[in-house]
Write an enzyme that holds these catalytic residues in place. Structure first.
Site, short mmCIF file in Angstrom:
data_model
loop_
_atom_site.label_atom_id
_atom_site.label_comp_id
_atom_site.label_asym_id
_atom_site.label_seq_id
_atom_site.Cartn_x
_atom_site.Cartn_y
_atom_site.Cartn_z
N HIS A 159 1.51 4.35 -2.82
CA HIS A 159 1.52 5.81 -2.67
C HIS A 159 2.71 6.42 -3.41
CE1 HIS A 159 -1.79 6.80 -0.10
NE2 HIS A 159 -1.41 6.00 0.89
N GLU A 172 -6.21 7.19 -0.91
CA GLU A 172 -6.15 5.94 -0.16
C GLU A 172 -6.78 4.78 -0.93
OE1 GLU A 172 -4.42 5.39 2.60
OE2 GLU A 172 -3.79 7.46 2.29
N HIS A 200 0.84 -1.21 0.00
CA HIS A 200 0.00 0.00 0.00
C HIS A 200 0.87 1.25 0.00
CE1 HIS A 200 -3.32 2.67 1.46
NE2 HIS A 200 -2.32 3.27 2.09
N GLU A 201 1.90 1.27 0.84
CA GLU A 201 2.77 2.45 0.92
C GLU A 201 3.60 2.61 -0.36
OE1 GLU A 201 2.22 4.51 3.11
OE2 GLU A 201 1.02 3.25 4.44
#
Length: 291
Positions: free
Chosen positions: A146, A219, A142-143
């Site tokens: 980003h 997100e 997930h990071e």
């Protein structure tokens, strides 16, 4: 109260610096009707804060969370962490970011940096201790999502645009109060500055709602990227674990909450200022995607 004080103090400090710069450039003598010069004036210091914050984001993150960057892994877990981030970064097509651990009992993680090839990814000690390897990998994915999506730069640009127009319209309002209501014809009087600062606070709060909406959209995109890199089931599992631990306090600094994977739950009007969507909504979005 402290946040508003810092907003005003920072705004005034940037105003002084920008005024000197614009005076040297010869565009400091604007009036209420010279909207082109006024817009340039506002854009200079409207973007200044967001760009400076972006350039300093890694340093601020390390200091604010007491993150320890792993340079030479000392344990098996640190070695696994580096190898996992390296693999995910390669699959995402970005340069290996710095990897760190910050001392927080709550399960959390964040990514920051001024571009996708000079980033920092960090996880909390609590997340490493209580989450399974698959769940940690999904959080890291997930990071990395980003970073690969360029979310740090995008959010900084959005903040810069919002700052510009908040200051632009605040000064138009201040000029209107000073000239049309108070009938002051001798430069900018106290009425201009008081009205301008009042308008900046009000418009700044409204503008924050716009910025937070963009943050919540980020997100969902990062969750999708995490699902592509680590698998949808693993990403859903990680979010479910975060939901189970949502009662624990989040110790991220205010300036970094937009970059963490987990944030404090809010209700009512405060939901408009949430940097993250509710975890239930994120889980449901991934389930819909898998169908």
């Amino acid at each position: 109260m402290m946040r508003i004080f810092l907003f005003l103090a920072t705004n005034m400090a940037i105003l002084v610096i920008a005024s000197i710069t614009l005076k040297l450039l010869g565009v400091d003598r604007f009036t209420g009707q010279n909207y082109g010069s006024l817009l340039v004036f506002c854009a200079v210091f409207g973007f200044a804060g967001s760009i400076i914050s972006l350039l300093l984001s890694k340093w601020m993150a390390k200091m604010g969370t007491r993150t320890q960057v792993i340079t030479q892994p000392q344990t098996r877990h640190e070695q696994w962490l580096l190898q996992t981030v390296e693999q995910l970064s390669r699959e995402a097509g970005i340069k290996m970011p710095e990897v760190g651990i910050f001392p927080d009992h709550a399960a959390n993680a964040f990514a920051t940096g001024w571009n996708r090839n000079d980033a920092l990814v960090a996880v909390s000690q609590g997340l490493l201790e209580r989450f399974s390897p698959d769940e940690v990998r999904a959080v890291l994915a997930h990071e990395i999502g980003h970073v690969a999506n360029g979310d740090m730069v995008t959010l900084a640009l959005i903040q810069g645009v919002v700052n510009t127009f908040v200051m632009f319209f605040a000064r138009i309002f201040g000029n209107f109060v000073d000239k049309a209501i108070l009938k002051n014809e001798d430069g900018h009087g106290p009425g201009f500055w008081i009205a301008t600062l009042f308008a900046e606070v009000v418009l700044g709060i409204l503008a924050s709602i716009i910025v937070m909406w963009f943050s919540r959209r980020r997100e969902f995109r990062a969750d999708e990227a995490g699902a592509q890199l680590a698998g949808t089931a693993a990403m859903i599992g990680a979010l479910q674990r975060l939901k189970a631990e949502q009662g624990l306090p989040v110790h991220m600094p205010d300036s970094l909450t937009a970059f963490g994977i987990n944030s404090a739950k809010k209700s009512g009007f405060a939901q408009l200022f949430m940097t993250h969507p509710p975890l239930d909504d994120r889980i449901e979005a991934l389930r819909q995607r898998s169908r």
